[in-house]
Design an enzyme around this catalytic site. Structure first.
Site, PDB file in Angstrom:
ATOM      1  N   LYS A 177     -19.194  33.049  48.761  1.00  0.00           N
ATOM      2  CA  LYS A 177     -18.040  32.942  49.818  1.00  0.00           C
ATOM      3  C   LYS A 177     -16.647  34.106  49.643  1.00  0.00           C
ATOM      4  CE  LYS A 177     -19.667  28.991  52.710  1.00  0.00           C
ATOM      5  NZ  LYS A 177     -20.037  28.113  53.041  1.00  0.00           N
ATOM      6  N   ARG A 202     -26.331  19.621  49.903  1.00  0.00           N
ATOM      7  CA  ARG A 202     -26.328  19.980  50.940  1.00  0.00           C
ATOM      8  C   ARG A 202     -26.115  21.655  51.172  1.00  0.00           C
ATOM      9  NH1 ARG A 202     -25.099  16.031  56.275  1.00  0.00           N
ATOM     10  NH2 ARG A 202     -26.371  14.275  55.389  1.00  0.00           N
ATOM     11  N   TYR A 247     -24.015  37.203  49.168  1.00  0.00           N
ATOM     12  CA  TYR A 247     -24.285  36.014  49.671  1.00  0.00           C
ATOM     13  C   TYR A 247     -25.377  35.947  50.255  1.00  0.00           C
ATOM     14  CZ  TYR A 247     -22.926  32.061  51.815  1.00  0.00           C
ATOM     15  OH  TYR A 247     -22.410  30.695  52.222  1.00  0.00           O
TER      16      TYR A 247
END
Length: 104
Positions: free
Chosen positions: A100, A82, A28
């Protein structure tokens, strides 16, 4: 780690659970940001996401039923906008939900 995930998913998640502190930066933040920027050039043999567009409206159930696995317990949905301050990555943002899932 992704190669391990592709070939031995149970081993992949066992490794993440045993070595969480060491592995999270690899699966991540911050590594996932670079992976998203290069997503278009990272070919994986194992599918790790479904792309849906406005043209799929009315056919989402059909599109999702084409996924090869049937025992699905968690999904992550994103619009690819974003991402981590990188801006709108569109389909290259698939690395975010994939990363995730490793957290969940």
């Amino acid at each position: 780690l992704r190669t391990i995930q592709d070939n031995a998913e149970s081993l992949y998640y066992a490794t993440l659970m045993k070595h969480t502190t060491e592995c999270m930066p690899l699966v991540y933040t911050p590594t996932v940001g670079q992976a998203c920027q290069e997503w278009h050039s990272l070919y994986r043999h194992t599918p790790r996401g479904v792309y849906l567009s406005l043209e799929d409206r009315g056919h989402v159930t059909e599109a999702l039923s084409n996924w090869p696995l049937k025992d699905i317990r968690v999904i992550v949905v994103t619009d690819g906008e974003r991402i981590l301050g990188l801006g709108d990555l569109g389909v290259n943002g698939m690395g975010i939900p994939v990363g995730k899932l490793a957290l969940y």
